[in-house]
Design a protein around this motif. Structure first.
Motif, PDB file in Angstrom:
ATOM      1  N   THR A 111       0.841  -1.186   0.000  1.00 36.06           N
ATOM      2  CA  THR A 111       0.000   0.000   0.000  1.00 36.06           C
ATOM      3  C   THR A 111       0.879   1.239   0.000  1.00 36.06           C
ATOM      4  O   THR A 111       1.999   1.209   0.499  1.00 36.06           O
ATOM      5  N   ARG A 112       0.356   2.346  -0.554  1.00 35.51           N
ATOM      6  CA  ARG A 112       1.060   3.623  -0.496  1.00 35.51           C
ATOM      7  C   ARG A 112       0.316   4.629   0.380  1.00 35.51           C
ATOM      8  O   ARG A 112       0.789   5.729   0.586  1.00 35.51           O
ATOM      9  N   ARG A 113      -0.864   4.261   0.883  1.00 38.44           N
ATOM     10  CA  ARG A 113      -1.668   5.192   1.663  1.00 38.44           C
ATOM     11  C   ARG A 113      -1.468   4.985   3.159  1.00 38.44           C
ATOM     12  O   ARG A 113      -0.966   3.964   3.606  1.00 38.44           O
ATOM     13  N   LEU A 114      -1.973   5.975   3.894  1.00 45.54           N
ATOM     14  CA  LEU A 114      -2.163   5.788   5.320  1.00 45.54           C
ATOM     15  C   LEU A 114      -3.445   5.001   5.508  1.00 45.54           C
ATOM     16  O   LEU A 114      -4.488   5.359   4.948  1.00 45.54           O
ATOM     17  N   ILE A 115      -3.393   3.955   6.288  1.00 44.63           N
ATOM     18  CA  ILE A 115      -4.570   3.147   6.585  1.00 44.63           C
ATOM     19  C   ILE A 115      -4.873   3.280   8.073  1.00 44.63           C
ATOM     20  O   ILE A 115      -4.012   3.032   8.914  1.00 44.63           O
ATOM     21  N   ALA A 116      -6.104   3.684   8.382  1.00 41.97           N
ATOM     22  CA  ALA A 116      -6.564   3.747   9.775  1.00 41.97           C
ATOM     23  C   ALA A 116      -7.712   2.758   9.917  1.00 41.97           C
ATOM     24  O   ALA A 116      -8.880   3.087   9.689  1.00 41.97           O
ATOM     25  N   ALA A 117      -7.361   1.526  10.257  1.00 44.04           N
ATOM     26  CA  ALA A 117      -8.330   0.460  10.443  1.00 44.04           C
ATOM     27  C   ALA A 117      -8.509   0.212  11.935  1.00 44.04           C
ATOM     28  O   ALA A 117      -7.626   0.552  12.735  1.00 44.04           O
ATOM     29  N   PRO A 118      -9.623  -0.361  12.344  1.00 45.39           N
ATOM     30  CA  PRO A 118      -9.767  -0.712  13.761  1.00 45.39           C
ATOM     31  C   PRO A 118      -8.600  -1.581  14.216  1.00 45.39           C
ATOM     32  O   PRO A 118      -8.297  -2.614  13.612  1.00 45.39           O
ATOM     33  N   GLY A 119      -7.903  -1.120  15.230  1.00 44.84           N
ATOM     34  CA  GLY A 119      -6.794  -1.892  15.777  1.00 44.84           C
ATOM     35  C   GLY A 119      -5.428  -1.585  15.210  1.00 44.84           C
ATOM     36  O   GLY A 119      -4.426  -2.109  15.704  1.00 44.84           O
ATOM     37  N   ALA A 120      -5.348  -0.723  14.181  1.00 39.19           N
ATOM     38  CA  ALA A 120      -4.031  -0.425  13.593  1.00 39.19           C
ATOM     39  C   ALA A 120      -4.090   0.810  12.706  1.00 39.19           C
ATOM     40  O   ALA A 120      -4.932   0.886  11.810  1.00 39.19           O
ATOM     41  N   HIS A 121      -3.208   1.765  12.972  1.00 40.11           N
ATOM     42  CA  HIS A 121      -2.955   2.900  12.082  1.00 40.11           C
ATOM     43  C   HIS A 121      -1.562   2.683  11.513  1.00 40.11           C
ATOM     44  O   HIS A 121      -0.586   2.592  12.263  1.00 40.11           O
ATOM     45  N   PHE A 122      -1.434   2.646  10.177  1.00 39.36           N
ATOM     46  CA  PHE A 122      -0.138   2.253   9.633  1.00 39.36           C
ATOM     47  C   PHE A 122       0.048   2.754   8.214  1.00 39.36           C
ATOM     48  O   PHE A 122      -0.891   3.168   7.531  1.00 39.36           O
ATOM     49  N   TRP A 123       1.314   2.683   7.769  1.00 34.01           N
ATOM     50  CA  TRP A 123       1.653   2.921   6.362  1.00 34.01           C
ATOM     51  C   TRP A 123       2.943   2.201   6.059  1.00 34.01           C
ATOM     52  O   TRP A 123       3.706   1.857   6.963  1.00 34.01           O
ATOM     53  N   GLN A 124       3.172   1.960   4.777  1.00 31.80           N
ATOM     54  CA  GLN A 124       4.360   1.229   4.365  1.00 31.80           C
ATOM     55  C   GLN A 124       5.401   2.199   3.852  1.00 31.80           C
ATOM     56  O   GLN A 124       5.152   3.007   2.955  1.00 31.80           O
ATOM     57  N   MET A 125       6.596   2.106   4.417  1.00 26.58           N
ATOM     58  CA  MET A 125       7.683   2.989   4.051  1.00 26.58           C
ATOM     59  C   MET A 125       8.315   2.541   2.733  1.00 26.58           C
ATOM     60  O   MET A 125       8.048   1.441   2.233  1.00 26.58           O
ATOM     61  N   ALA A 126       9.161   3.406   2.178  1.00 25.15           N
ATOM     62  CA  ALA A 126       9.775   3.124   0.881  1.00 25.15           C
ATOM     63  C   ALA A 126      10.633   1.865   0.923  1.00 25.15           C
ATOM     64  O   ALA A 126      10.785   1.179  -0.100  1.00 25.15           O
ATOM     65  N   ASP A 127      11.179   1.534   2.085  1.00 24.57           N
ATOM     66  CA  ASP A 127      12.044   0.349   2.187  1.00 24.57           C
ATOM     67  C   ASP A 127      11.253  -0.937   2.452  1.00 24.57           C
ATOM     68  O   ASP A 127      11.839  -1.998   2.662  1.00 24.57           O
ATOM     69  N   GLY A 128       9.915  -0.843   2.467  1.00 25.12           N
ATOM     70  CA  GLY A 128       9.081  -2.022   2.645  1.00 25.12           C
ATOM     71  C   GLY A 128       8.620  -2.268   4.063  1.00 25.12           C
ATOM     72  O   GLY A 128       7.673  -3.039   4.288  1.00 25.12           O
ATOM     73  N   ARG A 129       9.272  -1.655   5.048  1.00 32.60           N
ATOM     74  CA  ARG A 129       8.811  -1.817   6.426  1.00 32.60           C
ATOM     75  C   ARG A 129       7.471  -1.123   6.607  1.00 32.60           C
ATOM     76  O   ARG A 129       7.194  -0.100   5.989  1.00 32.60           O
ATOM     77  N   VAL A 130       6.641  -1.688   7.464  1.00 32.17           N
ATOM     78  CA  VAL A 130       5.355  -1.079   7.790  1.00 32.17           C
ATOM     79  C   VAL A 130       5.485  -0.409   9.149  1.00 32.17           C
ATOM     80  O   VAL A 130       5.984  -1.004  10.114  1.00 32.17           O
TER      81      VAL A 130
END
Length: 352
Positions: free
Chosen positions: A227-246
């Motif tokens: 994913t390239r977006r910010l995701i705010a799902a129940p239980g997790a706010h996250f995004w994937q960095m350019a190096d692949g880490r979330v």
């Protein structure tokens, strides 16, 4: 070398470096002082989600939207700045709440809309799509490890690495900063050192109510692009960095014990497993656990302090979102002596 006033900025997180950058743009000579390395404090422990959500306080909401526009301008002027304009996708509220928020956001200049499962799947083909989600089109992301350094590079500044031990005063005015490497005298001092700012202003008789709630930031092991977006799902706010880490952010009020944090990190990764069922098991790689500079009313504390000359303060949660607007506004105040009107609700006087 600039012939402008000499300003000392204490703190090289995203907020302090934005202030320093805008001061340099205004013609000032700037000494940027940091005890560790740029972004070592709250910035490095931030999810670095640039947003203007939940428009309950319209004035604060508009300030955040204004700052996002300034981020867009900075990114145009500084194309190497590690900022990604990607939008956000969230589905933590009910369908009714999402539709209400979308309408309110859009009416205040923050385009948002509710999209269905098919559109979610088209935008995010790897995620287990919910029936509906709120798409916020202006959301952006900054690399928390690199954003402060990017602003320093843009300002062509050298960081003075030293611990600040106090403030030097003369005739009712703050005239310098005492550090472990000596005294830095300046025409004006700006303190943007997060919760560390409180100890520096305490000898001036200034006590500010701060929550300092801890935040937990998890970095997972790298994955293929999901994913390239910010995701705010129940239980997790996250995004994937350019190096692949979330990068996953969470409030965490448990004891600061390794086993407790490890348990929380495993639970967060389990939630990511559910959201990306075909991506393979997520594994935590590292984490940061830091107290966040949150005032008692969850609003910034900005500008001059009552009864104190030669000193300005900048403390806020959402420092990444607000960095451009605070940087530009405080630089203008310091250099022109004219208060920034939009900062009026956020002066320290409300607590004193």
């Amino acid at each position: 070398m600039s012939a402008g006033p000499h300003i000392a900025v204490v703190g090289a997180g995203v907020l302090g470096t934005s202030i320093a950058y805008h001061l340099v743009q205004g013609g000032a000579r700037v000494s940027l002082i940091e005890a560790a390395h740029p972004g070592a404090g709250a910035t490095g422990g931030s999810l670095a989600w640039i947003n203007a959500h939940a428009p309950v306080d319209e004035g604060y909401f508009r300030l955040r939207v204004r700052s996002i526009h300034l981020w867009q301008a900075l990114a145009r002027d500084l194309p190497d700045l590690p900022v990604r304009f990607c939008g956000g996708l969230e589905w933590e509220g009910s369908a009714e709440e999402m539709h209400s928020t979308a309408a309110r956001n859009t009416s205040l200049g923050y385009p948002s809309r509710v999209i269905d499962e098919a559109e979610i799947a088209a935008l995010e083909p790897h995620i287990a799509a919910p029936p509906q989600a709120l798409l916020t089109e202006m959301d952006a992301l900054a690399d928390p490890d690199r954003i402060a350094g990017g602003l320093i590079d843009a300002a062509a500044l050298q960081v003075q690495q030293a611990e600040v031990t106090g403030l030097r005063q003369h005739a009712g005015r703050v005239i310098g900063v005492e550090t472990t490497a000596g005294t830095v005298e300046a025409d004006h001092i700006v303190i943007a050192a997060g919760l560390g700012s409180l100890d520096l202003v305490a000898p001036l008789g200034i006590a500010l109510p701060m929550n300092g709630d801890p935040g937990l930031l998890i970095r997972t092991q790298a994955k293929d692009p999901l994913t390239r977006r910010l995701i705010a799902a129940p239980g997790a706010h996250f995004w994937q960095m350019a190096d692949g880490r979330v990068l996953v952010g969470a409030s965490y009020a448990g004891a600061e014990k390794v086993k407790d944090i490890d348990t929380a990190a495993e639970a967060i990764c389990t939630r990511l497993d559910e959201l990306f069922p075909d991506a393979g098991r997520f594994q935590p790689e590292s984490h940061t656990y830091r107290a966040r500079p949150i005032a008692a009313d969850d609003r910034p504390i900005l500008g001059a302090l009552p009864g104190v000359k030669g000193l300005s303060l900048a403390i806020t949660h959402s420092g990444v979102t607000l960095a451009p607007v605070i940087g530009a506004g405080l630089a203008s105040e310091v250099l022109t002596g004219t208060p920034e009107p939009d900062f009026a609700p956020y002066r320290a006087q409300r607590f004193l």
